[in-house]
Scaffold this motif. Structure first.
Motif, PDB file in Angstrom:
ATOM      1  N   ILE A  99       0.798  -1.222   0.103  1.00  0.00           N
ATOM      2  CA  ILE A  99      -0.063  -0.009   0.098  1.00  0.00           C
ATOM      3  C   ILE A  99       0.647   1.308   0.181  1.00  0.00           C
ATOM      4  CG2 ILE A  99      -1.508   1.302   1.308  1.00  0.00           C
ATOM      5  CD1 ILE A  99      -2.829  -1.438   2.478  1.00  0.00           C
ATOM      6  N   LEU A 100       1.953   1.118   0.839  1.00  0.00           N
ATOM      7  CA  LEU A 100       2.917   2.456   0.819  1.00  0.00           C
ATOM      8  C   LEU A 100       3.433   2.466  -0.678  1.00  0.00           C
ATOM      9  CD1 LEU A 100       4.381   4.409   2.613  1.00  0.00           C
ATOM     10  CD2 LEU A 100       6.079   2.532   3.006  1.00  0.00           C
ATOM     11  N   SER A 124       1.212   4.249  -2.936  1.00  0.00           N
ATOM     12  CA  SER A 124       0.777   5.770  -2.905  1.00  0.00           C
ATOM     13  C   SER A 124       1.666   6.721  -3.330  1.00  0.00           C
ATOM     14  CB  SER A 124       0.976   6.022  -1.004  1.00  0.00           C
ATOM     15  OG  SER A 124       0.035   5.096  -0.197  1.00  0.00           O
ATOM     16  N   THR A 147      -3.548  -2.647  -4.086  1.00  0.00           N
ATOM     17  CA  THR A 147      -3.907  -3.353  -2.589  1.00  0.00           C
ATOM     18  C   THR A 147      -4.539  -4.650  -2.782  1.00  0.00           C
ATOM     19  OG1 THR A 147      -4.096  -1.121  -1.745  1.00  0.00           O
ATOM     20  CG2 THR A 147      -5.359  -2.681  -0.702  1.00  0.00           C
ATOM     21  N   ALA A 188      -1.547   6.479   3.174  1.00  0.00           N
ATOM     22  CA  ALA A 188      -1.427   4.960   3.251  1.00  0.00           C
ATOM     23  C   ALA A 188      -2.038   4.254   4.472  1.00  0.00           C
ATOM     24  CB  ALA A 188       0.347   4.560   3.164  1.00  0.00           C
ATOM     25  N   ALA A 220       3.645   1.977   6.967  1.00  0.00           N
ATOM     26  CA  ALA A 220       3.551   3.636   6.411  1.00  0.00           C
ATOM     27  C   ALA A 220       3.947   4.515   7.601  1.00  0.00           C
ATOM     28  CB  ALA A 220       2.188   3.936   5.825  1.00  0.00           C
TER      29      ALA A 220
END
Length: 301
Positions: A74-75, A78, A117, A244, A261
């Motif tokens: 996810i990070l 971003s 994700t 994130a 994150a």
């Protein structure tokens, strides 16, 4: 993680940060893609294609637990944070390019962030424990990313002078709220925070160094100017960790996924500062591109 700081403060913090981004943007920032297409395409390729692969390699290499691995993906997906503009200005990057990349990345993230994700959840999480992104959650991503930006842009369009006056206060508020969000995310997991730092601290630091290096080195190898490479490096290395965290906590309702994150949000600022000093102290021609002397002077707002 049910503290008011996160359940209420996190959406507010993200809204303020994205509103501040909108205050610094104009339609010209999107149109500028046509002026530097190679620089934009190179940076976006690094951000959207290379970084997720780097993150995947790191989490597999270090054998992170599934939820932390998803958090890293996810990070990686971003977009760049608005602080990249400040770092780029301090170290003589092409700030106008930063603004353009942030604007475009924020729009693309509405699609790319849910895609990465969902893939990460399917890849790392067992079938019975999966938390998918349904339509309502996709709409949440759209709302938390684009709506505040659009409002900020509308304010700038109607009253540029007001937007300029609000730039510094909103930036200050964004920095304070970002700090509170990171601390809140860590406090919510305080019983396990030492273990999380032990598990993801080194990976987060390596990911930050690799992100900055890739963002700077690839454009240079492809013949782009030094200010463009500096802008790309900071744009790719300084992630919107608040987004994130919000994705993990607000959209997926999973605190562990927010830890990478949160840790990255603590580490990326000193690492980026050291990186900036290193590339600034490297010997380089005064201008290795005809237009370089005129780049890198525009700050948002």
């Amino acid at each position: 993680m049910d503290s008011a700081l996160l359940t209420v403060g996190l959406p507010v913090a993200l809204a303020v940060i994205m509103f501040g981004l909108g205050l610094s943007l104009t339609p010209a920032d999107f149109r500028r893609v046509g002026q530097t297409p190679r620089a934009v395409a190179t940076a976006l390729a690094c951000q959207l294609l290379v970084l997720p692969l780097v993150a995947l390699g790191l989490v597999e290499l270090f054998g992170l637990p599934p939820l932390l691995a998803v958090g890293f993906m996810i990070l990686a997906a971003s977009p760049g944070g608005t602080t990249a503009n400040l770092y780029s200005h301090l170290f003589r990057g092409d700030v106008a390019l930063n603004i353009t990349l942030t604007a475009i990345n924020s729009v693309i993230a509405v699609v790319s962030l849910p895609l990465v994700t969902n893939w990460a959840i399917g890849h790392f999480v067992d079938e019975g424990d999966r938390i998918g992104l349904q339509l309502d959650k996709l709409l949440q991503v759209f709302a938390i990313v684009l709506v505040p930006v659009a409002i900020g842009m509308a304010v700038r369009h109607r009253s540029p002078a007001f937007a300029d006056r609000m730039d510094r206060p909103v930036r200050t508020a964004s920095a304070v709220l970002l700090l509170l969000v990171v601390l809140g995310a860590m406090w919510g997991e305080k019983d396990d925070i030492a273990d999380y730092f032990a598990q993801v601290g080194l990976v987060a630091a390596l990911f930050c160094v690799l992100s900055l290096t890739i963002g700077y080195a690839v454009p240079r190898r492809l013949g782009l100017s030094r200010p463009q490479a500096v802008a790309s490096g900071f744009e790719i290395g300084i992630h919107n960790s608040t987004l994130a965290i919000a994705m993990a906590i607000t959209v997926l309702d999973n605190a562990q996924m927010s830890i990478p994150a949160a840790v990255y949000g603590v580490l990326m600022f000193p690492i980026a500062a050291v990186f900036g000093l290193l590339i600034r102290n490297r010997r380089a021609p005064v201008a290795d591109h005809p237009s370089e002397a005129t780049q890198g002077s525009r700050l948002p707002g």
